[in-house]
Motif scaffolding. Sequence first.
Motif, PDB file in Angstrom:
ATOM      1  N   ASP A 121       0.801  -1.232   0.000  1.00  0.00           N
ATOM      2  CA  ASP A 121       0.000   0.000   0.000  1.00  0.00           C
ATOM      3  C   ASP A 121       0.830   1.275   0.000  1.00  0.00           C
ATOM      4  N   LEU A 122       2.008   1.221   0.633  1.00  0.00           N
ATOM      5  CA  LEU A 122       2.776   2.463   0.782  1.00  0.00           C
ATOM      6  C   LEU A 122       4.262   2.146   0.932  1.00  0.00           C
ATOM      7  N   ILE A 123       5.097   2.955   0.270  1.00  0.00           N
ATOM      8  CA  ILE A 123       6.547   2.847   0.486  1.00  0.00           C
ATOM      9  C   ILE A 123       6.971   4.043   1.330  1.00  0.00           C
ATOM     10  N   ALA A 124       7.634   3.771   2.460  1.00  0.00           N
ATOM     11  CA  ALA A 124       8.183   4.848   3.296  1.00  0.00           C
ATOM     12  C   ALA A 124       9.687   4.834   3.111  1.00  0.00           C
ATOM     13  N   VAL A 125      10.249   5.996   2.815  1.00  0.00           N
ATOM     14  CA  VAL A 125      11.700   6.058   2.598  1.00  0.00           C
ATOM     15  C   VAL A 125      12.299   7.251   3.337  1.00  0.00           C
ATOM     16  N   THR A 126      13.451   7.029   3.956  1.00  0.00           N
ATOM     17  CA  THR A 126      14.153   8.132   4.620  1.00  0.00           C
ATOM     18  C   THR A 126      14.614   9.125   3.560  1.00  0.00           C
ATOM     19  N   SER A 127      14.176  10.379   3.699  1.00  0.00           N
ATOM     20  CA  SER A 127      14.649  11.379   2.729  1.00  0.00           C
ATOM     21  C   SER A 127      15.601  12.377   3.383  1.00  0.00           C
ATOM     22  N   GLY A 128      15.796  12.286   4.711  1.00  0.00           N
ATOM     23  CA  GLY A 128      16.750  13.147   5.396  1.00  0.00           C
ATOM     24  C   GLY A 128      16.435  13.183   6.870  1.00  0.00           C
ATOM     25  N   PRO A 129      17.266  13.706   7.720  1.00  0.00           N
ATOM     26  CA  PRO A 129      18.624  14.119   7.391  1.00  0.00           C
ATOM     27  C   PRO A 129      19.550  12.915   7.290  1.00  0.00           C
ATOM     28  N   GLY A 130      20.674  13.129   6.589  1.00  0.00           N
ATOM     29  CA  GLY A 130      21.639  12.055   6.429  1.00  0.00           C
ATOM     30  C   GLY A 130      22.682  12.423   5.398  1.00  0.00           C
ATOM     31  N   LEU A 131      23.501  11.451   5.041  1.00  0.00           N
ATOM     32  CA  LEU A 131      24.533  11.675   4.023  1.00  0.00           C
ATOM     33  C   LEU A 131      23.849  11.703   2.663  1.00  0.00           C
ATOM     34  N   GLU A 132      23.998  12.807   1.970  1.00  0.00           N
ATOM     35  CA  GLU A 132      23.210  12.969   0.753  1.00  0.00           C
ATOM     36  C   GLU A 132      23.414  11.856  -0.288  1.00  0.00           C
ATOM     37  N   PRO A 133      24.659  11.478  -0.615  1.00  0.00           N
ATOM     38  CA  PRO A 133      24.816  10.410  -1.617  1.00  0.00           C
ATOM     39  C   PRO A 133      24.143   9.103  -1.177  1.00  0.00           C
ATOM     40  N   ALA A 134      24.187   8.826   0.122  1.00  0.00           N
ATOM     41  CA  ALA A 134      23.583   7.593   0.653  1.00  0.00           C
ATOM     42  C   ALA A 134      22.056   7.687   0.585  1.00  0.00           C
ATOM     43  N   LEU A 135      21.527   8.847   0.961  1.00  0.00           N
ATOM     44  CA  LEU A 135      20.074   9.044   0.934  1.00  0.00           C
ATOM     45  C   LEU A 135      19.498   8.860  -0.463  1.00  0.00           C
ATOM     46  N   TRP A 136      20.223   9.391  -1.462  1.00  0.00           N
ATOM     47  CA  TRP A 136      19.700   9.348  -2.830  1.00  0.00           C
ATOM     48  C   TRP A 136      19.477   7.919  -3.311  1.00  0.00           C
ATOM     49  N   VAL A 137      20.330   6.994  -2.851  1.00  0.00           N
ATOM     50  CA  VAL A 137      20.161   5.597  -3.282  1.00  0.00           C
ATOM     51  C   VAL A 137      18.788   5.106  -2.832  1.00  0.00           C
ATOM     52  N   GLY A 138      18.470   5.311  -1.550  1.00  0.00           N
ATOM     53  CA  GLY A 138      17.180   4.856  -1.025  1.00  0.00           C
ATOM     54  C   GLY A 138      16.010   5.585  -1.672  1.00  0.00           C
ATOM     55  N   VAL A 139      16.155   6.895  -1.822  1.00  0.00           N
ATOM     56  CA  VAL A 139      15.065   7.704  -2.387  1.00  0.00           C
ATOM     57  C   VAL A 139      14.791   7.288  -3.840  1.00  0.00           C
ATOM     58  N   ASN A 140      15.832   7.177  -4.640  1.00  0.00           N
ATOM     59  CA  ASN A 140      15.630   6.802  -6.048  1.00  0.00           C
ATOM     60  C   ASN A 140      15.154   5.361  -6.186  1.00  0.00           C
ATOM     61  N   PHE A 141      15.645   4.508  -5.309  1.00  0.00           N
ATOM     62  CA  PHE A 141      15.201   3.118  -5.327  1.00  0.00           C
ATOM     63  C   PHE A 141      13.702   3.054  -4.989  1.00  0.00           C
ATOM     64  N   ALA A 142      13.289   3.811  -3.984  1.00  0.00           N
ATOM     65  CA  ALA A 142      11.864   3.845  -3.607  1.00  0.00           C
ATOM     66  C   ALA A 142      11.016   4.329  -4.782  1.00  0.00           C
ATOM     67  N   LYS A 143      11.494   5.352  -5.481  1.00  0.00           N
ATOM     68  CA  LYS A 143      10.745   5.888  -6.620  1.00  0.00           C
ATOM     69  C   LYS A 143      10.626   4.848  -7.734  1.00  0.00           C
ATOM     70  N   ALA A 144      11.721   4.109  -7.951  1.00  0.00           N
ATOM     71  CA  ALA A 144      11.730   3.101  -9.023  1.00  0.00           C
ATOM     72  C   ALA A 144      10.772   1.954  -8.688  1.00  0.00           C
ATOM     73  N   VAL A 145      10.821   1.472  -7.438  1.00  0.00           N
ATOM     74  CA  VAL A 145       9.911   0.395  -7.018  1.00  0.00           C
ATOM     75  C   VAL A 145       8.466   0.895  -7.106  1.00  0.00           C
TER      76      VAL A 145
END
Length: 391
Positions: free
Chosen positions: A119-143
């Motif tokens: 029903d829902l994907i929850a992904v950490t978008s911040g705060p954190g290390l930006e290059p590391a965050l982008w992996v999760g954020v873009n992966f969430a968007k792709a899934v």
Amino acid sequence: MLLLSIETSCDETAVSLIKAEGEFPNATYEILGDALWSQIDIHREYGGVFPALAKREHAATIVPMLEKAIRESGLEANGFTPTIDQDTEAKVRALLDREHGLADQLLTFHREHGVYTIDLIAVTSGPGLEPALWVGVNFAKAVALLWDIPVIPVNHMEGHILASIFDVERDDQLSAIAFPTIALLISGGHTELIAMTDWGQYEKIGQTRDDAVGEAFDKVARMVGIPYPGGPEISKLAAEARKQKLPPYASLPIPMLHSGDLDFSFSGLKTAVRYAVQNKSLTPDEIKSLARDFEDAVTTVLVKKTLTAIEKQGAKTLIVGGGVSANQYIKQIMEAALLTAYPDVTCYFPHPGLSTDNSIMIALAGHARAAGAIAPTATDIIRANGNRSLA
Ligand code: KG4
Ligand code: ZN
């Protein structure tokens, strides 16, 4: 509601599948699958988290973590052989363009398994290390695009707050929280006092002016030859010094104790430790004493400022969260001080395993914010570090 949650803000790659029944905060939660890969061994030789390495490692392990969480949950795909239209495949490839091999891994997983009804994907978008965050954020968007699921970006610190309250054995923990509440967030990147008047209502009333408390623990550890992350080891040595009743090694300052505000500073304390060890070769007992002297100083200031915050806000609840909240000495002293000064204030520290970064806390925060979910086709508005701060 079935939630898929993703955490990649620092050096843990974590994916969970959580079933939530009911509305936040009156919901019950069931952890169906929980997969976590810690990169600590990889970063140890750098003495801290190395962002480019963290990013690469997240990209290499996130599909295996997704696979593990799904396998654990027993969730079945819908059974249809998935067809991916060219447009969707191109979008997925574009999203994961900068993560070497990740698009192929995800598309292969999708072709082999099919579509999961989530029903829902929850992904950490911040705060954190930006290059590391982008992996999760873009992966969430792709899934989200592949399986047609809305996405909710989550604040990592809100996750820590919820993780500290969550108890898988009890359903009434979140609904029982009485406001106003003070949250003390202590981690490798943060030292903050947050006043909460309700769920989602945050005001930052104190913070570190330099190093975070976890960072100070790690740096002190490094000075005495303990590898990253040295916080837990320093605490272990300090406990031995107390048990052995070792004499003090150094007279350390307790920074900002009488500053009159709710801010912290740990760089002076760290420097004092550096002077205390400089050009010296400490015996094992001296290292233990120093660890205790340091932990005592940190604990004194954390407890004092937290009690002041409770007094100022008339708080009914204290929530302590973040990696350093695993520290048993801080917990013991904080709870004792609270019992003496404010016996009616309920205090929450996280269960073991939920203090350091994990994706269960991201699912909880995602569920709390589910009403703000973003449609899979509109997820381009989600940015890493777009919601850097809680307040
Ligand atoms: O929340 P977290 O997992 O990651 C960040 O978001 O920073 O916190 C990691 C930090 C590290 O600095 C680690 O040394 C510290 O938490 N830490 C501790 C203890 N366990 C973890 N510090 C002191 N005592 C502990 N027992
Ligand atoms: Zn954290």
